[in-house]
Write a protein that holds these residues in place. Structure first.
Motif, PDB file in Angstrom:
ATOM      1  N   TYR A 106       0.793  -1.170  -0.139  1.00  0.00           N
ATOM      2  CA  TYR A 106      -0.013   0.054   0.037  1.00  0.00           C
ATOM      3  C   TYR A 106       0.935   1.262   0.104  1.00  0.00           C
ATOM      4  N   TYR A 108       2.080   4.957   1.078  1.00  0.00           N
ATOM      5  CA  TYR A 108       2.154   5.418   2.490  1.00  0.00           C
ATOM      6  C   TYR A 108       3.123   6.711   2.321  1.00  0.00           C
ATOM      7  N   SER A 155      -4.056   4.793  -1.499  1.00  0.00           N
ATOM      8  CA  SER A 155      -3.931   3.865  -0.833  1.00  0.00           C
ATOM      9  C   SER A 155      -5.295   2.848  -0.339  1.00  0.00           C
TER      10      SER A 155
END
Length: 255
Positions: A106, A108, A155
């Protein structure tokens, strides 16, 4: 990986022929590889990816599916030792990670507030290249998450393990080209010196690496003791933490 790239990047295909060959494989072949992966559909649903034997938060090239492991060595490299490139993968993955703990793949924000994904791919730093790179990456294993570029940067969905490794391989090829630009006789230095320079290139980009003038001069003279001192005397050393300390210690111990 840093924003600055050498001009050689503009002359290098975004994704090389090995990647293109993979993208043109039949869907049936892709499905077979998915079925062979650990976890199958359940793993895909969890965001792990079905190709790799590797735990999504572990960095060990020896655990990768053989097809992934085989592509860790860039075709452009003068160093064709697979073990060197597996060590390179292990080190960069250890230093960069694969995302926030518990959420591999994901996007970040890193410690500097830069949007990052995969094994240290700096979305913010890559600017307009990021959309192309990530859209190409999503094609690698048939996009099992049905993700879009916007899904990644918000995300909502992750890259799979397979996609992360391919994106890493693309980026480490660029880092290698930039390392050669910084130190043209790179292949004549010990493996650990090569690893250090390629990793620094991967981490900061050629623009920042070129500012290490005294470090570069020491390397040209094969003076690794002075090179280690110049690493420790830099702002990079104090800002980068354990990664910089590890690279410094490697350089300091070269004889």
């Amino acid at each position: 990986m840093g924003r600055c790239r050498s001009k050689i990047y503009s002359m290098t295909p975004k994704f090389d022929n090995l990647t293109r060959q993979y993208l043109n494989e039949k869907d049936e072949s892709r499905r077979k590889w998915l079925k062979r992966g650990i976890g199958g559909a359940a793993a895909l649903a969890a965001g792990v990816g079905g190709y790799s034997l590797l735990s999504p938060e572990t960095c060990d090239a020896s655990q990768l599916d053989p097809k992934l492991r085989a592509i860790l060595t860039p075709k452009i490299s003068q160093n064709n030792n697979p073990q060197f490139w597996e060590n390179m993968f292990n080190h960069v993955c250890w230093a960069e990670g694969k995302g926030k703990r518990g959420k591999p793949g994901y996007a970040y924000k890193d410690s500097r507030g830069k949007l990052t994904i995969g094994i240290g791919y700096n979305i913010t730093g890559h600017g307009n290249d990021a959309m192309y790179d990530l859209q190409e990456t999503l094609r690698i294993d048939g996009n099992p998450h049905s993700a879009t570029y916007n899904d990644l940067i918000s995300s909502r969905k992750p890259l799979t393990e397979h996609q992360m490794v391919w994106l890493y391989r693309h980026e480490v090829s660029i880092a290698y080209n930039n390392a050669i630009k910084f130190l043209p006789d790179l292949s004549k230095h010990p493996d650990n010196v090569q690893l250090i320079i390629i990793d620094m290139s991967y981490n900061m980009g050629i623009g920042t690496l070129k500012k290490f003038v005294l470090f570069q001069k020491a390397l040209v003279n094969h003076d690794y003791v002075t090179a280690a001192k110049e690493m420790k005397n830099s702002r990079w050393y104090t800002q980068t933490g354990r990664r910089a300390r590890k690279l410094h210690d490697l350089m300091q111990n070269i004889r």
